[in-house]
Each structure stands twice: as C-alpha cells, then as structure tokens.
Design a protein around this motif. Structure first.
Motif, mmCIF file in Angstrom:
data_model
loop_
_atom_site.group_PDB
_atom_site.id
_atom_site.type_symbol
_atom_site.label_atom_id
_atom_site.label_comp_id
_atom_site.label_asym_id
_atom_site.label_seq_id
_atom_site.Cartn_x
_atom_site.Cartn_y
_atom_site.Cartn_z
ATOM 1 N N MET A 469 0.832 -1.206 0.000
ATOM 2 C CA MET A 469 0.000 0.000 0.000
ATOM 3 C C MET A 469 0.864 1.253 0.000
ATOM 4 S SD MET A 469 -2.849 1.522 -0.097
ATOM 5 C CE MET A 469 -4.170 0.380 0.308
ATOM 6 N N HIS A 470 1.957 1.196 0.736
ATOM 7 C CA HIS A 470 2.875 2.339 0.770
ATOM 8 C C HIS A 470 3.448 2.599 -0.628
ATOM 9 C CE1 HIS A 470 5.756 5.209 2.340
ATOM 10 N NE2 HIS A 470 6.733 4.553 1.753
ATOM 11 N N LEU A 471 3.795 1.533 -1.364
ATOM 12 C CA LEU A 471 4.301 1.691 -2.735
ATOM 13 C C LEU A 471 3.261 2.353 -3.623
ATOM 14 C CD1 LEU A 471 6.021 -1.767 -3.413
ATOM 15 C CD2 LEU A 471 7.083 0.356 -2.647
ATOM 16 N N ILE A 472 2.010 1.891 -3.494
ATOM 17 C CA ILE A 472 0.931 2.425 -4.319
ATOM 18 C C ILE A 472 0.714 3.906 -4.010
ATOM 19 C CG2 ILE A 472 -1.551 2.286 -4.777
ATOM 20 C CD1 ILE A 472 -1.314 -0.756 -4.276
ATOM 21 N N GLU A 473 0.744 4.263 -2.730
ATOM 22 C CA GLU A 473 0.570 5.666 -2.341
ATOM 23 C C GLU A 473 1.699 6.541 -2.878
ATOM 24 O OE1 GLU A 473 0.348 5.306 1.860
ATOM 25 O OE2 GLU A 473 -1.812 4.861 1.888
ATOM 26 N N GLN A 474 2.891 5.934 -3.033
ATOM 27 C CA GLN A 474 4.037 6.670 -3.582
ATOM 28 C C GLN A 474 4.003 6.729 -5.100
ATOM 29 O OE1 GLN A 474 6.418 8.273 -1.672
ATOM 30 N NE2 GLN A 474 5.054 7.736 0.001
ATOM 31 N N GLY A 475 3.013 6.076 -5.722
ATOM 32 C CA GLY A 475 2.895 6.090 -7.183
ATOM 33 C C GLY A 475 3.810 5.110 -7.885
ATOM 34 N N GLU A 476 4.328 4.113 -7.152
ATOM 35 C CA GLU A 476 5.237 3.129 -7.741
ATOM 36 C C GLU A 476 4.439 1.996 -8.392
ATOM 37 O OE1 GLU A 476 8.370 3.414 -7.971
ATOM 38 O OE2 GLU A 476 8.999 4.825 -6.421
ATOM 39 N N ALA A 477 4.654 1.762 -9.697
ATOM 40 C CA ALA A 477 3.982 0.655 -10.384
ATOM 41 C C ALA A 477 4.597 -0.671 -9.969
ATOM 42 C CB ALA A 477 4.074 0.832 -11.902
ATOM 43 N N TRP A 478 5.897 -0.658 -9.683
ATOM 44 C CA TRP A 478 6.611 -1.852 -9.229
ATOM 45 C C TRP A 478 7.969 -1.425 -8.694
ATOM 46 C CZ3 TRP A 478 11.139 -1.914 -11.890
ATOM 47 C CH2 TRP A 478 11.133 -1.336 -13.168
#
Length: 556
Positions: A469-478
């Motif tokens: 979720m933290h990755l998604i909030e940071q806008g990271e696709a992968w």
C-alpha cells in the motif's frame, strides 16, 4: 570524480584552541611535509569568532563551518574571543579501482571555501568523546581511531551533499529557463528566432544552451523550432487555401522551397500532398492529458500506438492499429494471435519506424521526449498515466467514437466479476491482503497497482499488504527487491508470476519456499502472461481465476 568511489584514510586528529586575541601571538601556522603531497587538512569551527587565513587570504568561519586545506596551501588562525576552538583532521584520499587504492591530490570538494553545516549536525557526528580534550592521535586506541575515521567520512559526505544540492538547484534553474525559451518558441515561432537570442533569454552561452536543450528535449534548438513550425503549417494546410509562400511566411520560413523540404522530411509528404489528403478528411478536436488541443481525423484507419496500455484497449473496441511497440509484447501477451497483422515499431514509439507506416493518428500511453517529431508525422494523443482501466477504455473509445462498445465491454466485465466472486465465495475472504511478486530470472519484483495486482485489488476485493500500500501511495507501479526481503511485503495470500519455463520449478526456490511456509495453502503460481492490465487480459483472467485458486501451478 565521484565522491562515492573515494576512500579517505585518517592520519591525525586533534583539537586546536586559540586562546589569545592579539593577531600576531594568536596565529597558528601548520607546516606540511613536502613529501606528503596528498595529505589534506579538514578544519571544523567549534565556536564563533574565528578568522582563518589560507595563503594569507582571510576567511571568517562561523560555528559549524568546515573548510578543506590542500597540501600546497598554508593556513593560520586567529580568534576575536578568548576560546576559539577548531577540530582538525588530516587525511589521505584514494580512488578505489577494483581492489587497489590509487592516491589522489584531494577529494572533489571546494578547497579554501567554507561549507556551512548546521552545528547541531556536526556536534552529533563528532560527539563529546575524549578527543575533544586536546589530545593527539597517539593517545587513542585502535577502536577510537576507527570511530574517528568513520566520523571524518561522514563530515566529508555531508560537505559533498551540499555540493550536490547546489548542482541540483542549478540544474533545476537551467531547466526552468530552457522551458521558458521553449514556451517562447511555441508562441513566437513566426518570428526570426536565433539560438543566440534564446541562449541570452536563458542566461547561458550558446554552446551550453544547445547542449542543455538537447539533453532536455532530445533535439537541437533549431530542429525543435522547425518541428513547431511544421506542426503549425499542418494546421494551416488543413484549414486554409492560402498559397505555400504565404503559409511559409506565416510560420517563420523565409524560403518556400526550404519550407517544402523540411515539411517532406518530417511528414514524408509535400505540403500540397498533405493538404490534398487532409482537406477532404473530416476532423474532430480533442483535448489530451497534457491539455493540448489535437485535431483528430474522423475516420482514421492508419493508427499507430505504443501498446502497453493502449493496444488491448484498441483491439477490444474492434480497432486494429497498423503499428505498435510489440517487440517485447509479441510472445508475452495472452492475445498474441491478434498481433499477426500489426507492424512492430520496436520497443517504444520510434519516429523513424513510425514514419515508414505513414500514420494518420498516433496514440501513446506515455509522454515521449520526441513528441514534436511524432506530431509532425500525425496528430498524437497522450493518455493520462493515472487512468485506470475503465477510464482509459472510455477515453480511447471517445477518440474513435466507440463509446457504446466500451460501455458494453465494461458491463459484461462487471457481470463476470460478480459471477466469479460468487464462485470463489469459499476460496477466500473479501478484505484479505494480497501481494503480487514477479520473478524474472534471478530478479524479483513487487507489483503495485499494476498488471495482475489491478485485478486482485480492483475486482476481487483483496487489499494490498501494508508495505505494498505504501508503494501504491508513492505512485510506484513496481519495485525490485532482494530475495531476503520477500517476506517483508507478504500478504495473507501471495501470487508469484514467472516465465512459463520456470513455472513448474519456481516453488522450489529457497526464498519462495520461505514465503510458502509463511502462508501455507495461500500461495499461487501463475504464468507472467497474466501480468498485463488491458481489457483482453483482464477479461480472460476472470475465467481462469477459479482454476488458479484450486491449484498451486497454473499453465495457460
């Protein structure tokens, strides 16, 4: 020279205290052995009221200031108070090449120039150990020396970071100034613009401006201006019957024949050929994700796209492009049989390869650096990268007046989702956390809101694990992770994607086995072919999900 590739070896450290106020008697003169040509001195002001003379040039230091003195320089210190204190390090610098250390004259820091660090940071690094009591290096144990070595390296690193921040700020300012000249070009393309004039506007000399401009745009300033003018010419040719010499003058060309040569070079048509083709073609106006007005041909059939977030969408709408960036996708998508009649334009939207296809319309899912060049070939629309599947499909459908087809697909997909979730009612609990891993050879990736993860989170009701979720909030696709980090991102249920040839052996990898032990019975292995987010893949995946949940390894 990269500071990260350097090693600084401590020679000596102590504290210098200047307790006299009279200049002559308070001068401290450091003599350096002429044979030690690569030994530098780092001075750190621990109090206010310090004046340093480097080769007789006065430099006032404030508390926390750090300054580098080279072997060839001489320095003296005087104090305006009775308790001036300096921390002093002498050290050698080496460049690391393989396993060897090569001496260098000094680290890539400004010598004789104070680096104004926060004293609180300096104090935190230096601490309050015994070395502050005006003792010399010989008084310390090997562990204390090693600790001071680390502290020296930290201080030098903080100084290097200040340099990097200054460089980054300078580059940002240069970029802003160049972008300002680009806007000026696009508004004043009909004027007699020169590179010297634009460079002056940016506050740079010509060679520096041209170099930075090409880094930013991929083109020389003169080439970029030609592209802007040709794009304006295309609009005039489609909406007026003015003679070529007048059109050439209106867009900034003095010579009609040079205008025609430039036009043919960028579009593969002469101006008259282009006008004859497009004057009889109805057009619509659309606004792309960049806020730009684009004239789209009403019945365009020669469509080129990049592919990743556009190709499946076009195909499901019944539109088959003549070209797409399918070099990687060709054997790695579920709908590879639909790509037989589509020409490959490489790995991305290559203007040279696209020009050979003579497109009428170009659709992209990313902002390319050569957008001007592509616009010269055909109207080019760039999608908003934040679009999710339904938004993306509806936008593309609107471009080609296929909105009914898009809504029909969305309705059918939603019906399938409801059916599949009923079928899987006993297989998982809505709200379970899930993580998608992608294994490509020895590399391991965590997927954000992308590919298979989109189906799990958006359609099946799974939620990302906390770290995902933290990755998604940071806008990271992968992101790529190390093998030992695999459990850090684990969810209640875990999905491992890999190539077809590795599919039946991946569960035996030690780090994958550890993940399986963490969530026994809740790890699924899938072909990486499912890791796309287009409507064709998403639709077929729904049909496969009941089988995926029943067995560990699924083949397609």
């Amino acid at each position: 020279m990269n500071f990260a590739c350097l090693y600084s070896r401590l020679q000596h450290f102590d504290r210098v205290q200047v307790d006299q106020m009279l200049p002559e008697s308070s001068l401290y003169n450091e003599k350096i052995n002429d044979n030690e040509t690569n030994i530098c001195t780092l001075l750190i002001a621990l109090s206010h009221g310090i004046r340093l003379y480097v080769d007789k040039i006065p430099i006032d230091l404030r508390k926390g200031s750090c300054i580098l003195v080279l072997p060839i320089q001489h320095y003296m210190v005087e104090s305006s108070t009775g308790e001036a204190q300096l921390a002093r390090f002498t050290f050698e610098t080496f460049e690391i090449k393989g396993k060897a250390l090569h001496p260098v004259a000094h680290p890539p820091l400004l010598c004789g120039y104070p680096y104004r660090l926060l004293f609180s940071q300096v104090k935190q690094v230096l601490g309050n150990e015994a070395w502050m009591k005006n003792q010399f290096c010989s008084s310390f144990s090997s562990s204390e020396v090693a600790m001071m070595q680390a502290r020296l390296q930290l201080i030098l690193g903080m100084m290097a970071q200040l340099d990097q921040e200054a460089i980054d700020f300078q580059n940002e300012e240069k970029t802003k100034m160049i972008q300002h000249t680009i806007q000026y070009m696009e508004q004043h393309y009909d004027e007699d613009l020169t590179v010297e004039q634009l460079a002056n506007m940016a506050g740079m000399v010509r060679w520096q401006y041209s170099q930075q401009f090409k880094i930013l745009t991929g083109k020389k300033p003169t080439d970029y201006l030609v592209h802007v003018r040709i794009n304006q010419a295309k609009e005039l040719l489609c909406n007026s019957t003015e003679p070529l010499n007048k059109i050439a003058q209106q867009i900034g060309f003095k010579d009609e024949y040079y205008f025609s040569r430039c036009f043919h070079k960028l579009t593969s048509n002469t101006p008259r050929e282009y006008a004859n083709i497009h004057l009889h073609m109805q057009q619509r106006t659309v606004i792309d994700s960049l806020g730009k007005k684009i004239f789209v041909p009403q019945d365009a059939t020669r469509i080129v796209t990049d592919g990743k977030h556009t190709l499946g969408e076009l195909l499901v709408l019944g539109i088959s492009p003549i070209g797409a960036a399918i070099s990687i996708m060709k054997d790695n998508v579920i709908y590879h049989n639909k790509l037989r009649n589509i020409q490959s334009i490489g790995y991305w939207a290559d203007p040279d390869k696209i020009a050979q296809l003579q497109p009428e319309f170009i659709l992209l899912s990313y902002y390319p650096k050569d957008l001007q060049e592509l616009n010269a070939l055909a109207p080019t629309v760039v999608l908003d990268k934040k679009f999710r599947l339904f938004e993306r499909l509806r936008y593309i459908a609107k471009l080609f007046e296929r909105s009914k087809a898009a809504e029909k697909w969305i309705t059918t997909y939603e019906d399938k989702v409801r059916l599949v979730r009923r079928q899987l009612g006993d297989a998982y609990v809505t709200g379970e956390s899930a993580t998608v891993y992608l294994k490509l050879g020895e590399k391991l990736y965590i997927m954000g809101m992308n590919g298979l993860a989109s189906s799990l989170y958006e359609s099946l009701g799974f939620r990302p694990s906390e770290k995902v979720m933290h990755l998604i909030e940071q806008g990271e696709a992968w992101i790529e992770i190390q093998h030992h980090q695999i459990n850090h991102y684990a969810g209640d249920r875990n999905f491992v994607l890999t190539s077809r040839k590795e599919l039946h052996t991946v569960s035996h990898c030690p780090y994958i086995s550890a993940l399986a032990e963490l969530s026994p019975g809740k790890i699924h292995f899938l072909d990486a072919i499912w890791n796309y987010d287009d409507p064709i893949t998403r639709g077929r995946l729904l049909e496969e999900l009941p089988y995926i949940f029943k067995k560990k390894i699924v083949s397609t």
